[in-house]
Design a protein around this motif. Structure first.
Motif, mmCIF file in Angstrom:
data_model
loop_
_atom_site.group_PDB
_atom_site.id
_atom_site.type_symbol
_atom_site.label_atom_id
_atom_site.label_comp_id
_atom_site.label_asym_id
_atom_site.label_seq_id
_atom_site.Cartn_x
_atom_site.Cartn_y
_atom_site.Cartn_z
ATOM 1 N N PHE A 185 0.855 -1.194 0.000
ATOM 2 C CA PHE A 185 0.000 0.000 0.000
ATOM 3 C C PHE A 185 0.889 1.242 0.000
ATOM 4 O O PHE A 185 1.263 1.755 1.049
ATOM 5 C CB PHE A 185 -0.924 -0.013 1.219
ATOM 6 C CG PHE A 185 -1.849 -1.198 1.235
ATOM 7 C CD1 PHE A 185 -3.066 -1.150 0.565
ATOM 8 C CD2 PHE A 185 -1.484 -2.372 1.874
ATOM 9 C CE1 PHE A 185 -3.911 -2.244 0.555
ATOM 10 C CE2 PHE A 185 -2.323 -3.470 1.871
ATOM 11 C CZ PHE A 185 -3.541 -3.413 1.205
ATOM 12 N N GLY A 186 1.267 1.678 -1.183
ATOM 13 C CA GLY A 186 2.169 2.821 -1.296
ATOM 14 C C GLY A 186 3.162 2.597 -2.425
ATOM 15 O O GLY A 186 3.324 3.435 -3.299
ATOM 16 N N ASN A 187 3.815 1.415 -2.402
ATOM 17 C CA ASN A 187 4.865 1.180 -3.396
ATOM 18 C C ASN A 187 4.362 0.354 -4.580
ATOM 19 O O ASN A 187 4.727 0.632 -5.717
ATOM 20 C CB ASN A 187 6.063 0.482 -2.749
ATOM 21 C CG ASN A 187 6.646 1.294 -1.601
ATOM 22 O OD1 ASN A 187 6.147 2.375 -1.282
ATOM 23 N ND2 ASN A 187 7.686 0.793 -0.976
ATOM 24 N N LEU A 188 3.540 -0.659 -4.298
ATOM 25 C CA LEU A 188 2.929 -1.442 -5.382
ATOM 26 C C LEU A 188 1.733 -0.679 -5.950
ATOM 27 O O LEU A 188 1.586 -0.537 -7.165
ATOM 28 C CB LEU A 188 2.475 -2.802 -4.837
ATOM 29 C CG LEU A 188 1.717 -3.708 -5.810
ATOM 30 C CD1 LEU A 188 2.636 -4.204 -6.916
ATOM 31 C CD2 LEU A 188 1.082 -4.893 -5.069
ATOM 32 N N VAL A 189 0.879 -0.204 -5.065
ATOM 33 C CA VAL A 189 -0.281 0.623 -5.436
ATOM 34 C C VAL A 189 -0.048 1.983 -4.782
ATOM 35 O O VAL A 189 0.061 2.072 -3.563
ATOM 36 C CB VAL A 189 -1.593 -0.006 -4.933
ATOM 37 C CG1 VAL A 189 -2.768 0.915 -5.219
ATOM 38 C CG2 VAL A 189 -1.806 -1.371 -5.570
ATOM 39 N N THR A 190 0.062 3.010 -5.595
ATOM 40 C CA THR A 190 0.569 4.299 -5.110
ATOM 41 C C THR A 190 -0.491 5.380 -5.263
ATOM 42 O O THR A 190 -1.134 5.480 -6.319
ATOM 43 C CB THR A 190 1.828 4.695 -5.917
ATOM 44 O OG1 THR A 190 2.738 3.599 -5.924
ATOM 45 C CG2 THR A 190 2.502 5.917 -5.328
ATOM 46 N N SER A 191 -0.653 6.195 -4.236
ATOM 47 C CA SER A 191 -1.556 7.351 -4.344
ATOM 48 C C SER A 191 -1.122 8.211 -5.527
ATOM 49 O O SER A 191 0.054 8.537 -5.652
ATOM 50 C CB SER A 191 -1.480 8.197 -3.076
ATOM 51 O OG SER A 191 -1.721 7.405 -1.948
ATOM 52 N N LYS A 192 -2.068 8.588 -6.359
ATOM 53 C CA LYS A 192 -1.681 9.252 -7.606
ATOM 54 C C LYS A 192 -1.245 10.698 -7.386
ATOM 55 O O LYS A 192 -0.592 11.297 -8.237
ATOM 56 C CB LYS A 192 -2.822 9.199 -8.618
ATOM 57 C CG LYS A 192 -3.972 10.134 -8.298
ATOM 58 C CD LYS A 192 -4.932 10.232 -9.475
ATOM 59 C CE LYS A 192 -5.930 11.350 -9.231
ATOM 60 N NZ LYS A 192 -6.905 11.468 -10.306
ATOM 61 N N ASP A 193 -1.653 11.271 -6.261
ATOM 62 C CA ASP A 193 -1.218 12.632 -5.944
ATOM 63 C C ASP A 193 -1.223 12.775 -4.427
ATOM 64 O O ASP A 193 -1.599 11.850 -3.703
ATOM 65 C CB ASP A 193 -2.116 13.675 -6.630
ATOM 66 C CG ASP A 193 -3.589 13.475 -6.293
ATOM 67 O OD1 ASP A 193 -3.888 12.925 -5.217
ATOM 68 O OD2 ASP A 193 -4.445 13.875 -7.109
ATOM 69 N N TRP A 194 -0.807 13.944 -3.940
ATOM 70 C CA TRP A 194 -0.660 14.091 -2.479
ATOM 71 C C TRP A 194 -2.008 14.240 -1.799
ATOM 72 O O TRP A 194 -2.136 13.962 -0.608
ATOM 73 C CB TRP A 194 0.288 15.243 -2.155
ATOM 74 C CG TRP A 194 1.593 15.041 -2.853
ATOM 75 C CD1 TRP A 194 2.169 15.856 -3.779
ATOM 76 C CD2 TRP A 194 2.463 13.894 -2.745
ATOM 77 N NE1 TRP A 194 3.347 15.302 -4.246
ATOM 78 C CE2 TRP A 194 3.543 14.104 -3.636
ATOM 79 C CE3 TRP A 194 2.434 12.715 -1.998
ATOM 80 C CZ2 TRP A 194 4.587 13.178 -3.790
ATOM 81 C CZ3 TRP A 194 3.463 11.792 -2.155
ATOM 82 C CH2 TRP A 194 4.518 12.031 -3.033
ATOM 83 N N ALA A 195 -3.029 14.665 -2.538
ATOM 84 C CA ALA A 195 -4.374 14.730 -1.960
ATOM 85 C C ALA A 195 -4.837 13.345 -1.526
ATOM 86 O O ALA A 195 -5.586 13.192 -0.563
ATOM 87 C CB ALA A 195 -5.352 15.317 -2.974
ATOM 88 N N ASN A 196 -4.383 12.326 -2.242
ATOM 89 C CA ASN A 196 -4.784 10.945 -1.951
ATOM 90 C C ASN A 196 -3.759 10.193 -1.103
ATOM 91 O O ASN A 196 -3.884 8.979 -0.913
ATOM 92 C CB ASN A 196 -5.036 10.192 -3.261
ATOM 93 C CG ASN A 196 -6.376 10.571 -3.874
ATOM 94 O OD1 ASN A 196 -7.415 10.049 -3.484
ATOM 95 N ND2 ASN A 196 -6.358 11.525 -4.801
ATOM 96 N N LEU A 197 -2.758 10.905 -0.589
ATOM 97 C CA LEU A 197 -1.748 10.269 0.266
ATOM 98 C C LEU A 197 -2.358 9.440 1.406
ATOM 99 O O LEU A 197 -1.799 8.413 1.792
ATOM 100 C CB LEU A 197 -0.802 11.340 0.836
ATOM 101 C CG LEU A 197 0.331 10.835 1.729
ATOM 102 C CD1 LEU A 197 1.320 9.981 0.940
ATOM 103 C CD2 LEU A 197 1.064 12.005 2.387
#
Ligand code: ZN
Length: 713
Positions: free
Chosen positions: A361-373
């Protein structure tokens, strides 16, 4: 897990009783139904409760931010670097292999801050490429037009002297005695472009090769596998060649350089590599204990094997975070280095879990922008709870949620923002308790709502559908919708896109034939909406049969009738495990709080101490009641919580109790430190035989604390 238990009991309750929801309209004597708020909810009577948020609170931030649209896709980046330790500089060159994404493309933006760009060339033609520089980017106007899919490889020579951003030099010239020389990076959110020209965008994904040249004594650690390590002829430097062959976001590119010892093993095709500074060599296994246990647990539960071939962990000096999940290389603050002896009392398990689970959760599937961090951080934080539940059971897991609730509710007194939030000033604003703890607690609600089996199914589906890709909140919502067949849109909009949380004034009323529970939402409705939420009501009948009944709260003022006669109900409580992310102000008296202290969930036992603590000053008996509660409490953190509440009220009359606490009666070292302090305060240090006893305590921390007390006397 705890939600399994609730579901089982709930099924029992559903077959044996019915709770009746009472609409506001049915209670005309207490409810004003003439007005409606803007959401069409019936508005209850005027609430005079003080609202806990000061009227001046503001959310940090500004205008809505969106990251620039990517017009080139960074496919692969080669990086050659060495360091000038005297000048704290990185000297390097890099090649970026880029695939064009937009028609008739003649422009290219590379992120690069405070770096001296010496030259840029087209690698295939070896011709120089002119560029324009601003404070954060290099802008290139290409002479040729590129079609979608066309490849361009550019080479950049650079010297960067990062201003304590992105890459950090620790004691580079060795002037500070007894402090090692180290170099390390921390790329999140957009800091790698302080030392490395790249496409510094969380939705980007690239593979990398890195050649790091260092003096022989240093170890280098970077993403992926160390393929080769050699001293080039005529060079005083050794060059380590690292290859990261699966794509990941550029903010996850990392390196650490220093003098380290390491240990390594292979298990289920994953290489585990642990690094520590040489003095901690013999403690290396204690420091990283359970990493493979965590790995196997996540592999099994997610039904998605760790997607990378190696997992390395290293502590660094003067780190500016607790840890960072650089792909295949988690970097930690130096404090994780404890001795085997210290590790009996102190561990960093939550932190190790957090950085490891980020590899899904972060490296394999990554938030597309910082709003979705918060998608990255909410999962990583909630998995600390999940691993506690697996390892130590539901009480320890619930305790983590207590800590998370305290952190988030504390911050919520200052401001409340939507979890998914694009109005930050700078991306770093997102590193707050909304992104971590609030998101984790909302995921906890979802977990309890869908049940354990569905939860893991959804997570597997989320990872599989989005592997090596970037996501936003709607991708997660879609997984909940498609896997459950229910519509979670309203839930996600309420909890992820709107701010705040319900503040319930809960009134238990036993005066009529049937007891009632009234929920009034007393949060400032100018700043957040009326919340709609499910709610578990827990009550018993005269035979002490427990019922867990799920009801739904949809308006500002809702009352439920409990179908057990008032005189035969031994207890009644809303949301006994505090699953709903809500604050509760309940009309419970001292006796009810005492009863909860003895007979309820850890959440309620914890809160009961908070209710009773202010009453200790006026009630001598309560001190003895809390001492008894301490003696019977099984869970160490709650015993410490009780002891801390008592501490100000214990005096020479309680020395017998205080000094009865020792390693045989109390396994939690922090409580023995507290009793040492209390004994010293009440009795003094000179001739204090209790302190002499604790000075030989088997816990490093207790003995160290008491001995420094004795020697400073
Ligand atoms: Zn994190």
């Amino acid at each position: 897990m705890s939600n399994r238990i609730i579901i089982t009991l709930l099924a029992l309750a559903l077959t044996s009783c019915v709770a009746i929801k009472v609409n506001n309209q049915n209670l005309p004597e207490s409810v004003d139904t003439k007005s409606e708020n803007e959401h069409g909810e019936g508005v209850g009577e005027t609430i005079t409760m003080p609202v806990s948020i000061p009227s001046t609170w503001t959310v940090p931030g500004g205008d809505s931010k969106s990251l620039r649209e990517l017009t080139w896709d960074l496919m692969h980046q080669k990086i050659w670097i060495q360091f000038d330790l005297n000048r704290s500089e990185v000297h390097g060159k890099t090649e970026l292999r880029l695939a064009n994404l937009s028609p008739d493309n003649r422009s290219l933006i590379i992120d690069s801050k405070t770096t001296d760009i010496k030259s840029i060339i087209n690698v295939e033609t070896e011709s120089p490429i002119p560029f324009l520089r601003d404070s954060s980017t290099v802008r290139i106007t290409l002479t040729d037009s590129y079609n979608v899919g066309d490849i361009l490889i550019i080479g950049i020579e650079f010297v960067s002297s990062p201003p304590n951003r992105g890459l950090y030099f620790v004691n580079p010239t060795g002037v500070t005695p007894n402090k090692p020389t180290q170099i390390w990076t921390l790329g999140q959110p957009e800091d790698n472009s302080f030392w490395l020209p790249t496409v510094d965008h969380p939705a980007e994904r690239t593979t990398t090769e890195m050649w790091i040249s260092v003096p022989e004594k240093f170890t280098t650690i970077s993403n992926g596998m160390l393929i080769r390590s050699a001293v080039e002829s005529g060079s005083e430097l050794r060059t380590d060649y690292w290859v990261m062959n699966k794509p990941h976001a550029p903010y996850l590119i990392a390196l650490a350089v220093g003098e380290y010892v390491s240990s390594e093993f292979l298990k289920d095709d994953i290489i585990y590599k642990y690094y520590v500074e040489p003095p901690f060599a013999k403690h290396i296994d204690a420091i990283y204990a359970e990493t493979d246990e965590m790995m196997q647990f996540f592999n099994r539960q997610l039904n998605y094997k760790y997607p990378w071939s190696i997992y390395a962990q290293v502590p660094v000096r003067d780190y500016i975070a607790n840890g960072m999940e650089n792909t295949t290389l988690s970097i930690y603050k130096e404090q994780i280095q404890v001795t085997t002896e210290q590790s009996k009392d102190v561990h960093f398990r939550d932190l190790l879990v957090h950085e490891l689970i980020h590899h899904w959760f972060g490296n394999l599937v990554t938030s597309k922008d910082w709003a979705n961090l918060p998608l990255n951080e909410g999962f990583a934080t909630y998995f600390e709870t999940i691993y506690r539940d697996y390892r130590d059971g539901e009480t320890d897991a619930a305790w983590k949620s207590i800590l998370d609730r305290n952190d988030y509710f504390g911050e919520s007194k200052r401001f409340r923002r939507p979890i998914i939030f694009d109005e930050y000033n700078v991306p770093e604003d997102m590193y707050d308790r909304h992104t971590y703890e609030k998101a984790a607690l909302v995921l906890r609600m979802l977990h309890h709502d869908v049940g354990d089996e569905m939860w893991w199914k959804i997570l597997n589906s989320y990872l599989t559908s989005n592997e090596f890709d970037s996501v936003d909140w709607a991708d997660l919502k879609n997984e909940f919708n498609s896997n459950t067949g229910s519509d979670y849109t309203e839930f996600f909009e309420q909890w992820f896109l709107k701010n705040g949380h319900p503040e319930f004034k809960v009134t238990y009323n036993y005066e009529g034939e049937w007891p009632t529970i009234r929920f009034e939402q007393v949060q400032d409705l100018n700043k957040s909406d009326v919340f709609k939420t499910k709610m578990i009501l827990n009550y018993s009948d005269i035979s002490h049969n427990a019922y867990f009944k799920e009801v739904e709260i949809t308006s500002r003022d809702t009352t439920f009738i409990i179908p057990v006669h008032s005189d035969s109900t031994s207890y009644l409580v809303a949301d006994p495990n505090r699953i709903i992310l809500a604050e509760y102000e309940e009309n419970i008296d001292m006796n009810e709080a005492i009863s909860r202290l003895a007979h309820s969930s850890i959440m309620l036992r914890y809160e009961a101490v908070n209710v009773l603590k202010p009453l200790l000053a006026q009630n001598e008996n309560l001190i003895e009641i809390l001492i008894d509660a301490y003696k019977y409490e099984q869970y160490g953190e709650q015993r410490l919580h009780i002891f801390r509440a008592l501490a100000d009220y214990l005096d020479h009359n309680h020395l017998g109790f205080i000094e009865s606490v020792n390693v045989n009666s109390e396994e939690y070292y922090a409580i023995r430190i507290l009793t040492a302090d209390l004994s010293a305060k009440i009795r003094g240090i000179n001739g204090n035989t209790y302190l002499n006893e604790l000075s030989k305590d088997p816990s490093y921390y207790v003995a160290h604390h008491v001995n420094s007390k004795l020697s400073s006397n």
